[in-house]
Scaffold this active site. Structure first.
Site, mmCIF file in Angstrom:
data_model
loop_
_atom_site.group_PDB
_atom_site.id
_atom_site.type_symbol
_atom_site.label_atom_id
_atom_site.label_comp_id
_atom_site.label_asym_id
_atom_site.label_seq_id
_atom_site.Cartn_x
_atom_site.Cartn_y
_atom_site.Cartn_z
ATOM 1 N N ARG A 182 0.802 -1.220 0.000
ATOM 2 C CA ARG A 182 0.000 0.000 0.000
ATOM 3 C C ARG A 182 0.841 1.278 0.000
ATOM 4 O O ARG A 182 0.614 2.186 -0.787
ATOM 5 C CB ARG A 182 -0.923 0.036 1.233
ATOM 6 C CG ARG A 182 -2.178 -0.759 1.078
ATOM 7 C CD ARG A 182 -2.547 -1.396 2.388
ATOM 8 N NE ARG A 182 -1.574 -2.425 2.719
ATOM 9 C CZ ARG A 182 -1.666 -3.689 2.327
ATOM 10 N NH1 ARG A 182 -2.702 -4.079 1.632
ATOM 11 N NH2 ARG A 182 -0.730 -4.578 2.621
ATOM 12 N N THR A 183 1.794 1.333 0.930
ATOM 13 C CA THR A 183 2.514 2.603 1.091
ATOM 14 C C THR A 183 3.282 2.946 -0.179
ATOM 15 O O THR A 183 3.223 4.054 -0.692
ATOM 16 C CB THR A 183 3.454 2.534 2.312
ATOM 17 O OG1 THR A 183 2.686 2.104 3.437
ATOM 18 C CG2 THR A 183 4.073 3.880 2.604
ATOM 19 N N HIS A 194 4.992 5.706 11.624
ATOM 20 C CA HIS A 194 4.521 5.613 10.242
ATOM 21 C C HIS A 194 3.530 6.764 10.050
ATOM 22 O O HIS A 194 2.320 6.570 9.983
ATOM 23 C CB HIS A 194 3.840 4.252 10.058
ATOM 24 C CG HIS A 194 3.575 3.854 8.641
ATOM 25 N ND1 HIS A 194 3.660 4.742 7.570
ATOM 26 C CD2 HIS A 194 3.213 2.659 8.106
ATOM 27 C CE1 HIS A 194 3.361 4.097 6.462
ATOM 28 N NE2 HIS A 194 3.083 2.835 6.756
ATOM 29 N N ARG A 252 11.466 3.654 3.688
ATOM 30 C CA ARG A 252 11.063 2.670 4.705
ATOM 31 C C ARG A 252 12.298 1.890 5.100
ATOM 32 O O ARG A 252 13.036 1.398 4.237
ATOM 33 C CB ARG A 252 9.978 1.732 4.181
ATOM 34 C CG ARG A 252 9.688 0.602 5.148
ATOM 35 C CD ARG A 252 8.453 -0.183 4.792
ATOM 36 N NE ARG A 252 7.245 0.577 5.051
ATOM 37 C CZ ARG A 252 6.022 0.096 4.903
ATOM 38 N NH1 ARG A 252 5.856 -1.162 4.487
ATOM 39 N NH2 ARG A 252 4.965 0.833 5.158
ATOM 40 N N LYS A 285 26.592 -4.047 -0.385
ATOM 41 C CA LYS A 285 28.056 -3.908 -0.457
ATOM 42 C C LYS A 285 28.601 -3.198 0.770
ATOM 43 O O LYS A 285 29.800 -2.940 0.862
ATOM 44 C CB LYS A 285 28.437 -3.101 -1.710
ATOM 45 C CG LYS A 285 27.992 -3.710 -3.010
ATOM 46 C CD LYS A 285 28.452 -2.819 -4.169
ATOM 47 C CE LYS A 285 27.841 -3.260 -5.481
ATOM 48 N NZ LYS A 285 28.038 -2.255 -6.524
HETATM 49 C C1 NCD Z 1 1.850 -1.323 8.128
HETATM 50 C C2 NCD Z 1 3.330 -1.111 8.291
HETATM 51 O O1 NCD Z 1 4.128 -1.335 7.378
HETATM 52 O O2 NCD Z 1 3.678 -0.671 9.389
HETATM 53 N N1 NCD Z 1 1.472 -1.478 6.785
HETATM 54 C C3 NCD Z 1 1.154 -0.366 6.055
HETATM 55 O O3 NCD Z 1 1.998 0.461 5.780
HETATM 56 N N2 NCD Z 1 -0.115 -0.202 5.698
HETATM 57 C C4 NCD Z 1 1.282 -2.369 9.007
HETATM 58 C C5 NCD Z 1 1.893 -3.741 9.027
HETATM 59 O O4 NCD Z 1 2.820 -4.049 8.299
HETATM 60 O O5 NCD Z 1 1.386 -4.542 9.802
#
Ligand code: NCD
Length: 316
Positions: A64-65, A143, A115, A94
């Site tokens: 999703r993100t 997040h 991320r 590396k």
């Molecule tokens: C979440 C995350 O990555 O923290 N997912 C997301 O971005 N919608 C939740 C999860 O991974 O459980």
């Protein structure tokens, strides 16, 4: 640690939800998201970010993100460069440091969505990056863009965020979406939070302290059945398997909280069920058919919130 925010641009970097605790700022992001949603339905989105490039750098998996950020950028007329599993495919394998990688990618892109598995990674990146960093999840830290779309969803579905009674269920120790949402909920008035988790996955002390400092009413109880009838929002999270050092402990806990049809009977008709997704087994599939299941609508809202955030970075 104070998030890095430039004085000229309100959102030069988006590191923590704490940057959004001002009601006006939040309202403006939500208004823009709403407008983008309407424009999208009419097929009339202005190409505001033509010529800009977004780099998505993900050291952890994402559906999703990453897709919603990339789609948001493309819909606004910008371009996208990307590396999936950055830990394997970029020079990290590396031995390159995150800081060096960010400095270099910052020379090729106008914004970086990052991320990373380590808490504080986005802040570290922001300290060296020549372009804005957006925190798309830093380990078990925060997040922020997810919590913005979560609150946007609550507002859209329930009409407001004051007097909210919300249960945060599941992995409150490692769940970064919960960490960010807890902070964001402090903008509402008379909020009541129920923390529901297995004892080993309780909310960390620093977030508990945040709730106390902001005088937010909260209580902890692992028995969900006791509070269901009092809720406006049932916010369920995945047990964060990847953060466990012991598989044995994970296996013990993994099935301890599962929302099933039986729970629905206890939940008020006006309430909604949310989940940042991915869902593993903590919400049974049968629940999807209930109109109160809002998690797929929630995921869609992420697109418009991220469009609004990208706009706010480039155009004040
Ligand atoms: C979440 C995350 O990555 O923290 N997912 C997301 O971005 N919608 C939740 C999860 O991974 O459980």
């Amino acid at each position: 640690m104070e998030p890095v925010v430039s004085s000229q641009m309100k959102f030069k970097h988006i590191i923590s939800t704490e940057q959004f605790l001002d009601k006006e700022t939040l309202a403006s992001v939500f208004r823009t998201a709403e407008k983008f949603e309407k424009d999208d339905r009419r097929g009339k989105i202005q190409q505001l970010l033509r010529g800009k490039i977004l780099a998505s750098v993900f050291y952890e998996p994402s559906t999703r993100t990453r897709f919603s950020f990339e789609s948001a950028m493309l819909k606004l007329g910008g371009g996208v460069i990307t590396t999936e599993s950055a830990g394997h495919f970029s020079s990290a394998i590396k031995g390159e440091t995150l800081e060096d990688t960010i400095r270099v990618i910052g020379g090729y892109a106008d914004v970086i969505v990052l991320r990373h598995p380590e808490v504080g990674a986005a802040q570290r990146a922001a300290e060296v990056s020549p372009v804005p960093i957006i925190n798309a999840g830093d380990g078990a830290g925060e997040h922020p863009t997810q919590s913005l779309l979560d609150l946007y969803t609550i507002q859209k579905e329930l009409g407001g965020i004051n007097n909210l009674r919300i249960a945060l269920v599941g992995d409150l120790l490692y769940g970064r979406t919960v960490h960010s949402l807890i902070k964001l909920l402090s903008v509402g008035r008379r909020i009541r939070i129920y923390l529901v988790s297995p004892p080993a996955l309780r909310l960390p002390g620093s977030y508990r302290w945040f709730l106390k400092r902001h005088k937010i009413n909260f209580s902890e109880d692992p028995r969900l059945e006791k509070i269901l009838s009092d809720l406006d929002v049932l916010y369920v999270t995945r047990i964060q398997k990847e953060r466990f050092s012991s598989q044995k402990i994970f296996n013990k806990i993994r099935n301890s909280l599962v929302i099933k049809r039986g729970h629905l009977a206890l939940l008020p008709q006006r309430a909604i069920i949310m989940h940042p997704l991915p869902r593993v087994n903590e919400i049974a599939k049968e629940v999807d058919l209930d109109p109160r299941a809002a998690y797929f609508r929630q995921a869609k809202n992420g697109l418009y919130i991220r469009m609004a955030l990208l706009k706010s970075i480039f155009i004040s």
